[in-house]
Design a protein around this motif. Structure first.
Motif, PDB file in Angstrom:
ATOM      1  N   HIS A 171       0.953  -1.314  -0.176  1.00 23.69           N
ATOM      2  CA  HIS A 171      -0.037  -0.190   0.294  1.00 23.69           C
ATOM      3  C   HIS A 171       0.720   1.130  -0.212  1.00 23.69           C
ATOM      4  CE1 HIS A 171      -3.096   2.672   0.594  1.00 23.69           C
ATOM      5  NE2 HIS A 171      -2.529   3.417   1.725  1.00 23.69           N
ATOM      6  N   SER A 216      -2.049  -1.548  -3.633  1.00 18.97           N
ATOM      7  CA  SER A 216      -3.305  -0.426  -2.927  1.00 18.97           C
ATOM      8  C   SER A 216      -3.047   0.693  -3.224  1.00 18.97           C
ATOM      9  CB  SER A 216      -4.399  -0.621  -1.850  1.00 18.97           C
ATOM     10  OG  SER A 216      -3.137  -0.301  -0.973  1.00 18.97           O
ATOM     11  N   ARG A 260      -5.844  -1.535  -6.986  1.00 14.78           N
ATOM     12  CA  ARG A 260      -7.055  -0.245  -6.516  1.00 14.78           C
ATOM     13  C   ARG A 260      -6.941   0.826  -5.409  1.00 14.78           C
ATOM     14  NH1 ARG A 260      -7.623  -4.511  -8.815  1.00 14.78           N
ATOM     15  NH2 ARG A 260      -9.386  -6.693  -8.173  1.00 14.78           N
TER      16      ARG A 260
END
Length: 382
Positions: free
Chosen positions: A56, A80, A98
């Protein structure tokens, strides 16, 4: 879930409800028409399908920094992000990208992963809690707590203690960062330097350094060459101009030719003569910028005098150039944090800055990073 987690979740839900009108309004703008529906309404933003190593990051700079790690990992890589630029950069690293949903969705959105690896200051409570509760090993990498933000962290130490309780290991940039993280409740902390500097520039061929001062205008864009020429004087040194985009080479050639002729200066194109004997040189060939930074004394870094977002300051800093940039560095802020001694100026200040360039120290890099300890940690999970 603990009582703290329940209260936190309810507060996050309240914030979400209060913000809904604004989010609906902003989602109609071109800039946010994908990001906001993805993060706040889960539009076309499903959970990761496969269990893997989940990174992330926030924006472009942080996403670029994980590239050496992603390239070394053979597992499924999921990424992400928070920002549009981060999303675009992540797509070049993985097909599984994402937007990170708002925290109220994470208990339902997160699926089991082998590991969650979070860059820098993305200390989302529900992110670590939910990932760990579903079986992932959790890591915070490139962690840093600046002097400026340290007092703020201490004021909310009760909260960060709970965040760090769900992080298995932290890889920090410096010993000072380690000390501060431990004071805030972190458990396992290892210092490995700044991983944004894990991949440093390389010289592919060596040029002879001039006895005169060499000023390189690197990665310039439309209107920036005119600004530089308006601020330039031959007494400052020789000028090398390296436009960012090759389709602009001819237009910049005409501009530099005219300037040299009007000011009785010598000029040539690098494609005609691969050396630096003239007063002004246009580098109209790709792949030479780092080789030229290596022999430069001063770098005027393009992309920030116009609304482009700036360019990579690590390259000229690695070679110890005196570094000048415009104010619009919004795509490169995280990389500028890796550099000591640079000057951010307004467009109209360029001439004055060049007049007083002796007052600017050579740029240097902060502590270089090593990704091997992270890879070693992950090796046991695969």
């Amino acid at each position: 879930m603990s009582l703290f987690s329940v209260i936190y979740y309810l507060l996050a839900l309240l914030v979400y409800i209060l913000a809904l009108p604004y989010l609906i309004y902003k989602s109609k703008s071109t800039k946010y028409k994908i990001a906001i529906p993805s993060k706040f309404f889960l539009s076309k933003n499903p959970s990761f399908e496969k269990e893997g190593i989940w990174f992330h990051t926030c924006s472009m700079g942080e996403t670029k920094a994980i590239k050496p790690l992603v390239e070394k990992i053979k597992d499924e890589v999921n990424i992400s992000v928070i920002t549009n630029t981060g999303f675009a950069e992540a797509k070049s690293l993985s097909s599984n990208v994402r937007y990170l949903p708002f925290e109220i969705f994470l208990p339902f959105w997160i699926r089991k992963q082998k590991a969650l690896i979070v860059m820098e200051a993305e200390l989302w409570y529900m992110l670590f809690l939910c990932a760990k509760s579903k079986g992932a090993k959790t890591y915070l990498i490139n962690a840093r707590i600046s002097d400026k933000s340290y007092s703020s962290y201490k004021r909310f130490a009760f909260f960060y203690k709970r965040v760090f309780a769900n992080i298995d290991k932290i890889f920090a940039q410096t010993e000072i960062d380690k000390k501060r993280l431990l004071e805030l409740g972190a458990k396992r902390v290892e210092v490995i330097g700044n991983i944004k500097l894990a991949q440093l520039p390389r010289v592919t061929r060596e040029f002879k350094k001039s006895n005169e001062t060499l000023i390189t205008a690197g990665s310039t864009h439309e209107n920036e060459e005119e600004l530089i020429l308006d601020s330039y004087d031959r007494k400052y040194g020789k000028l090398i101009v390296v436009p960012r985009h090759p389709e602009r080479f001819e237009k910049v050639n005409v501009l530099l030719q005219k300037y040299a002729r009007n000011n009785s200066l010598t000029y040539h194109k690098f494609s005609d003569k691969e050396e630096f004997s003239s007063d002004i040189i246009l580098v109209d060939k790709l792949g030479e910028l780092n080789n030229i930074y290596a022999i430069s004394d001063i770098v005027i870094l393009g992309g920030a005098f116009e609304n482009i977002g700036g360019h990579n300051p690590i390259e000229p800093a690695f070679f110890g150039c005196k570094l000048i940039s415009g104010e619009r560095i919004f795509n490169q802020k995280s990389l500028f944090e890796c550099v000591n001694n640079y000057r951010i100026i307004k467009n109209e200040e360029l001439k004055e800055t060049l007049e007083n360039i002796e007052n600017l120290e050579k740029s240097t890099l902060v502590q270089e990073g090593d990704i091997e300890p992270i890879l070693k940690e992950l090796h046991g999970l695969r």
